[in-house]
Design a protein around this motif. Structure first.
Motif, PDB file in Angstrom:
ATOM      1  N   PHE A   1       6.011  12.026  -2.392  1.00 18.49           N
ATOM      2  CA  PHE A   1       6.404  11.600  -1.310  1.00 18.49           C
ATOM      3  C   PHE A   1       7.624  11.374  -1.009  1.00 18.49           C
ATOM      4  CE2 PHE A   1       2.007  10.478  -1.748  1.00 18.49           C
ATOM      5  CZ  PHE A   1       0.896  11.919  -1.225  1.00 18.49           C
ATOM      6  N   ALA A   2       8.362  11.869  -0.291  1.00 12.43           N
ATOM      7  CA  ALA A   2      10.239  11.517  -0.129  1.00 12.43           C
ATOM      8  C   ALA A   2      10.479   9.771   1.114  1.00 12.43           C
ATOM      9  CB  ALA A   2      10.765  12.612   0.088  1.00 12.43           C
ATOM     10  N   GLU A   3       9.564  10.137   2.077  1.00 10.41           N
ATOM     11  CA  GLU A   3       9.879   9.444   2.633  1.00 10.41           C
ATOM     12  C   GLU A   3       9.683   7.386   1.733  1.00 10.41           C
ATOM     13  OE1 GLU A   3      10.291   7.948   6.305  1.00 10.41           O
ATOM     14  OE2 GLU A   3      10.039  10.150   6.015  1.00 10.41           O
ATOM     15  N   VAL A   4       8.460   7.447   0.756  1.00  4.18           N
ATOM     16  CA  VAL A   4       8.009   6.794  -0.145  1.00  4.18           C
ATOM     17  C   VAL A   4       9.220   6.632  -1.048  1.00  4.18           C
ATOM     18  CG1 VAL A   4       6.425   5.965  -1.951  1.00  4.18           C
ATOM     19  CG2 VAL A   4       6.022   6.911  -0.123  1.00  4.18           C
ATOM     20  N   PHE A   5      10.109   7.546  -1.534  1.00  7.79           N
ATOM     21  CA  PHE A   5      10.748   7.593  -2.716  1.00  7.79           C
ATOM     22  C   PHE A   5      12.355   6.675  -1.661  1.00  7.79           C
ATOM     23  CE2 PHE A   5      12.970   9.069  -6.429  1.00  7.79           C
ATOM     24  CZ  PHE A   5      14.854   8.030  -5.565  1.00  7.79           C
ATOM     25  N   ALA A   6      12.454   7.333  -0.479  1.00  4.49           N
ATOM     26  CA  ALA A   6      13.859   6.720   0.416  1.00  4.49           C
ATOM     27  C   ALA A   6      13.024   5.365   0.786  1.00  4.49           C
ATOM     28  CB  ALA A   6      13.913   7.284   1.674  1.00  4.49           C
TER      29      ALA A   6
ATOM     30  N   ALA B   1       1.071  -0.899   0.089  1.00  4.17           N
ATOM     31  CA  ALA B   1      -0.049  -0.078  -0.662  1.00  4.17           C
ATOM     32  C   ALA B   1       1.189   1.369   0.256  1.00  4.17           C
ATOM     33  CB  ALA B   1      -1.086  -0.159   1.267  1.00  4.17           C
ATOM     34  N   ARG B   2       1.934   1.609   1.003  1.00  5.01           N
ATOM     35  CA  ARG B   2       2.774   2.459   1.022  1.00  5.01           C
ATOM     36  C   ARG B   2       2.816   3.238  -0.820  1.00  5.01           C
ATOM     37  NH1 ARG B   2       7.028  -1.586   1.530  1.00  5.01           N
ATOM     38  NH2 ARG B   2       6.191  -1.751   3.626  1.00  5.01           N
ATOM     39  N   PHE B   3       2.989   1.936  -2.018  1.00  2.00           N
ATOM     40  CA  PHE B   3       3.404   2.564  -3.457  1.00  2.00           C
ATOM     41  C   PHE B   3       2.524   2.777  -3.715  1.00  2.00           C
ATOM     42  CE2 PHE B   3       6.352  -0.971  -2.107  1.00  2.00           C
ATOM     43  CZ  PHE B   3       8.004   0.453  -1.495  1.00  2.00           C
ATOM     44  N   LEU B   4       0.896   3.566  -3.790  1.00  2.00           N
ATOM     45  CA  LEU B   4      -0.394   4.043  -4.380  1.00  2.00           C
ATOM     46  C   LEU B   4      -0.165   4.582  -5.192  1.00  2.00           C
ATOM     47  CD1 LEU B   4      -2.517   4.968  -1.136  1.00  2.00           C
ATOM     48  CD2 LEU B   4      -0.097   5.725  -1.967  1.00  2.00           C
ATOM     49  N   SER B   5       1.306   5.503  -4.817  1.00  2.00           N
ATOM     50  CA  SER B   5       1.389   6.836  -5.960  1.00  2.00           C
ATOM     51  C   SER B   5       2.402   7.423  -6.006  1.00  2.00           C
ATOM     52  CB  SER B   5       0.905   7.765  -5.372  1.00  2.00           C
ATOM     53  OG  SER B   5      -0.096   8.122  -5.281  1.00  2.00           O
ATOM     54  N   GLY B   6       2.945   5.135  -6.530  1.00  7.54           N
ATOM     55  CA  GLY B   6       4.048   5.253  -6.925  1.00  7.54           C
ATOM     56  C   GLY B   6       5.356   4.885  -5.860  1.00  7.54           C
ATOM     57  N   ALA B   7       6.677   4.799  -6.952  1.00  6.34           N
ATOM     58  CA  ALA B   7       7.992   4.503  -6.275  1.00  6.34           C
ATOM     59  C   ALA B   7       9.087   5.608  -6.322  1.00  6.34           C
ATOM     60  CB  ALA B   7       8.354   2.760  -5.769  1.00  6.34           C
ATOM     61  N   ALA B   8       9.351   5.192  -7.432  1.00  2.00           N
ATOM     62  CA  ALA B   8      10.731   6.516  -7.427  1.00  2.00           C
ATOM     63  C   ALA B   8       9.485   7.834  -7.829  1.00  2.00           C
ATOM     64  CB  ALA B   8      11.110   6.024  -8.369  1.00  2.00           C
ATOM     65  N   THR B   9       8.978   7.447  -8.455  1.00  2.00           N
ATOM     66  CA  THR B   9       7.479   8.902  -8.702  1.00  2.00           C
ATOM     67  C   THR B   9       6.940   9.568  -7.831  1.00  2.00           C
ATOM     68  OG1 THR B   9       6.185   7.183 -10.025  1.00  2.00           O
ATOM     69  CG2 THR B   9       8.573   8.382 -11.206  1.00  2.00           C
ATOM     70  N   SER B  10       6.740   8.433  -6.985  1.00  2.00           N
ATOM     71  CA  SER B  10       5.499   8.800  -5.889  1.00  2.00           C
ATOM     72  C   SER B  10       5.899  10.226  -5.557  1.00  2.00           C
ATOM     73  CB  SER B  10       6.146   8.048  -4.403  1.00  2.00           C
ATOM     74  OG  SER B  10       4.934   8.717  -3.014  1.00  2.00           O
TER      75      SER B  10
ATOM     76  N   ALA C   1      11.696   2.783  -1.008  1.00  2.00           N
ATOM     77  CA  ALA C   1      11.983   2.067  -2.268  1.00  2.00           C
ATOM     78  C   ALA C   1      13.398   1.957  -2.956  1.00  2.00           C
ATOM     79  CB  ALA C   1      11.119   3.087  -3.321  1.00  2.00           C
ATOM     80  N   GLY C   2      13.970   3.404  -1.963  1.00  2.00           N
ATOM     81  CA  GLY C   2      15.778   2.765  -2.605  1.00  2.00           C
ATOM     82  C   GLY C   2      16.607   2.179  -2.121  1.00  2.00           C
ATOM     83  N   GLY C   3      15.982   1.967  -0.407  1.00  5.92           N
ATOM     84  CA  GLY C   3      16.251   0.737   0.470  1.00  5.92           C
ATOM     85  C   GLY C   3      16.224  -0.640  -0.472  1.00  5.92           C
ATOM     86  N   GLN C   4      14.863  -0.427  -0.489  1.00  3.74           N
ATOM     87  CA  GLN C   4      14.420  -1.783  -1.017  1.00  3.74           C
ATOM     88  C   GLN C   4      14.765  -2.117  -2.504  1.00  3.74           C
ATOM     89  OE1 GLN C   4      10.148  -2.319  -1.122  1.00  3.74           O
ATOM     90  NE2 GLN C   4      10.109  -4.588  -2.936  1.00  3.74           N
ATOM     91  N   LEU C   5      15.495  -1.401  -2.930  1.00  7.14           N
ATOM     92  CA  LEU C   5      16.332  -1.646  -4.000  1.00  7.14           C
ATOM     93  C   LEU C   5      17.193  -1.848  -3.313  1.00  7.14           C
ATOM     94  CD1 LEU C   5      16.024  -2.276  -7.716  1.00  7.14           C
ATOM     95  CD2 LEU C   5      17.226   0.789  -6.865  1.00  7.14           C
ATOM     96  N   LYS C   6      17.877  -1.833  -3.133  1.00  2.17           N
ATOM     97  CA  LYS C   6      19.280  -1.367  -2.304  1.00  2.17           C
ATOM     98  C   LYS C   6      19.395  -3.629  -2.087  1.00  2.17           C
ATOM     99  CE  LYS C   6      23.245  -0.185   0.583  1.00  2.17           C
ATOM    100  NZ  LYS C   6      23.081  -1.250   1.895  1.00  2.17           N
ATOM    101  N   HIS C   7      18.708  -3.829  -1.703  1.00  2.00           N
ATOM    102  CA  HIS C   7      18.681  -5.083  -1.361  1.00  2.00           C
ATOM    103  C   HIS C   7      18.360  -6.358  -1.573  1.00  2.00           C
ATOM    104  CE1 HIS C   7      19.310  -7.594   2.159  1.00  2.00           C
ATOM    105  NE2 HIS C   7      18.792  -8.452   2.145  1.00  2.00           N
ATOM    106  N   SER C   8      17.765  -5.364  -2.942  1.00  8.04           N
ATOM    107  CA  SER C   8      16.897  -6.530  -4.085  1.00  8.04           C
ATOM    108  C   SER C   8      18.290  -6.398  -4.671  1.00  8.04           C
ATOM    109  CB  SER C   8      16.145  -5.715  -5.091  1.00  8.04           C
ATOM    110  OG  SER C   8      15.326  -6.894  -5.148  1.00  8.04           O
TER     111      SER C   8
END
Ligand code: XUL
Ligand code: CO
Length: 448
Positions: free
Chosen positions: A159-164, A148-157, A166-173
């Motif tokens: 909301f900076a909190e969501v972008f951050a 649900a946190r990505f309801l308005s996108g991830a890298a294009t959200s 997403a970046g953390g999640q991507l790093k681990h991936s």
């Protein structure tokens, strides 16, 4: 071999086998076609999310899927046990690759730290089974659209909190890609688009998306990850407009932001149709730009206007796609055919998962056989060479070598009668080209 699925390894039975049996009619992994074994041309991969996690829901109905691991109730027990089922599935089907999102493997915890710990436990088991079987990821990716946190996108959200996050999640991936030796890493921007332009800063969102991808390139370099990065275009759904609309739009985006050296494209049949294109069109556009990376093999339905991810069975389409691949010499530097496909809701048994993959693998193997015969005969190559032949000499050659000016063209054209110009265009006979392709399908497969 364990027997968690209660199904025998799928044999090659050829065309004369009874209709209902589980067996390949065209796919023979070691059969050499156009200089390479079928398995090397096709490099089939199973999609973790559709095959093992999908419950076969639709917007109006609950899931119908029956899977042999349904008795596990604890989400982590299920996640860990499921890995064994997946590898047995790959082995019995006879594929060398699989693809997954981070969130397909393990449930999320309360924080990213807890989620990463869950994921790492499952990845440990994946790594063990990879070492035992030699089956490896064609690609992995990060699900930056389900939660649900990505309801308005991830890298294009917005909301900076969501972008951050997403970046953390991507790093681990990306770290998992490195650990498991993924050959590619896919970015599908499921919610990277807009629903409504009135509340959208289009420029800022695309700038953010490009920043996100540049960060991924930088981090891959830092950890020595050499997977090929891929963007998977799709025009819409779930957004009403996705920024990676189709191959051409995505290539323009990558060039605009200086990312075209680091990314290629992962092209999907059903996405091509949603964008108003054939699958062959998308493959050709990527090829001519040197951007073909990998393929998500599925097909849409002429009567349904959304992404239904059917297993591919249309021989005209598989022939067209494999013609492009043979012409290219490979799917991409490290590409393959990932079955981003699921059985219909009415095909809910475990056996149906095998049936779906068998029809997909056979359809691409058949497409390969037909396209190889077409290439051997050079019929398309001859036709195209002849069609553009007037640019090999005279005024055409002076256009291509850059010496002709508009004044030269005027001097050339001024006194040529209309009838002569028309005569010079000859007839293209597109209908007979299509008839010839039909003959190739019938004859090649009839002889095989
Ligand atoms: C969605 C889709 C995804 C990507 C991976 O339409 O195709 O499954 O392939 O995120
Ligand atoms: Co896909």
């Amino acid at each position: 071999m364990s027997d968690l699925w209660n199904i025998e390894p799928i044999p090659f039975v050829g065309k004369t086998s009874p209709q209902q049996g589980l067996g390949f009619r065209y796919y023979q992994p070691d059969r050499v076609v156009a200089g390479k074994p079928m398995k090397d041309w096709l490099r089939f991969a199973v999609a973790y999310w559709h095959t093992f996690d999908q419950r076969l829901v639709d917007p109006f109905g609950e899931g119908t899927a029956q899977r042999p691991y349904d008795h596990f109730t604890d989400p982590m027990d299920l996640a860990l046990a499921k890995v064994d089922y997946t590898f047995e599935f790959y082995r019995k089907l006879g594929v060398g690759y699989f693809c997954f999102h981070d969130r397909d493997l393990a449930p999320e915890g309360d924080t990213l730290r807890e989620t990463n710990a869950n994921l790492d436990r499952v990845v440990d088991r994946v790594a063990e089974l990879q070492a035992e079987t030699g089956i490896t990821p064609l690609w992995n990716t990060s699900s930056l659209f389900t939660n649900a946190r990505f309801l308005s996108g991830a890298a294009t959200s917005p909301f900076a909190e969501v972008f951050a996050y997403a970046g953390g999640q991507l790093k681990h991936s990306l770290e998992i890609a490195k650990r498991l030796g993924s050959e590619n890493y896919v970015f599908w921007g499921g919610r990277e688009g807009y629903e409504n332009l009135w509340n959208t800063d289009l420029r800022r969102e695309q700038d953010h998306m490009a920043r996100f991808l540049h960060m991924a390139v930088d981090y891959a370099q830092e950890i020595g990850l050499d997977a090929q990065f891929l963007i998977e275009p799709k025009p819409k759904e779930p957004t009403s407009h996705q920024y990676d609309f189709d191959a051409a739009t995505t290539i323009a985006f990558l060039k605009t932001y200086g990312l075209d050296g680091d990314f290629k494209l992962n092209l999907e049949g059903n996405h091509a149709n949603l964008a108003g294109h054939t699958y062959q069109h998308e493959v050709r556009v990527a090829r001519v730009a040197g951007m073909l990376g990998s393929l998500d093999a599925n097909q849409g339905d002429k009567l349904i206007g959304w992404d239904i991810d059917e297993f591919p069975s249309d021989l005209y389409e598989t022939t067209s796609v494999m013609w492009e691949i043979l012409d290219e010499g490979r799917i991409g530097p490290h590409g393959g055919l990932n079955f981003d496909a699921k059985p219909r809701r009415t095909s809910f048994t475990a056996e149906d998962l095998f049936r779906g993959h068998i029809v997909g693998m056979d359809s691409y193997a058949a497409g390969l056989l037909v396209a190889a015969q077409m290439h051997e005969d050079g019929f398309i190559e001859d036709l195209v060479a002849e069609r553009y032949g007037s640019f090999d000499q005279g005024v055409g050659a002076s256009v291509e070598d850059g010496t002709a000016t508009l004044a030269d063209l005027e001097a050339h054209a001024l006194d040529v009668p209309q009838a002569d110009i028309l005569a010079s265009t000859r007839s293209d006979h597109l209908e007979s080209v299509k008839a010839t392709i039909n003959n190739y399908i019938v004859d090649t497969l009839g002889r095989d």
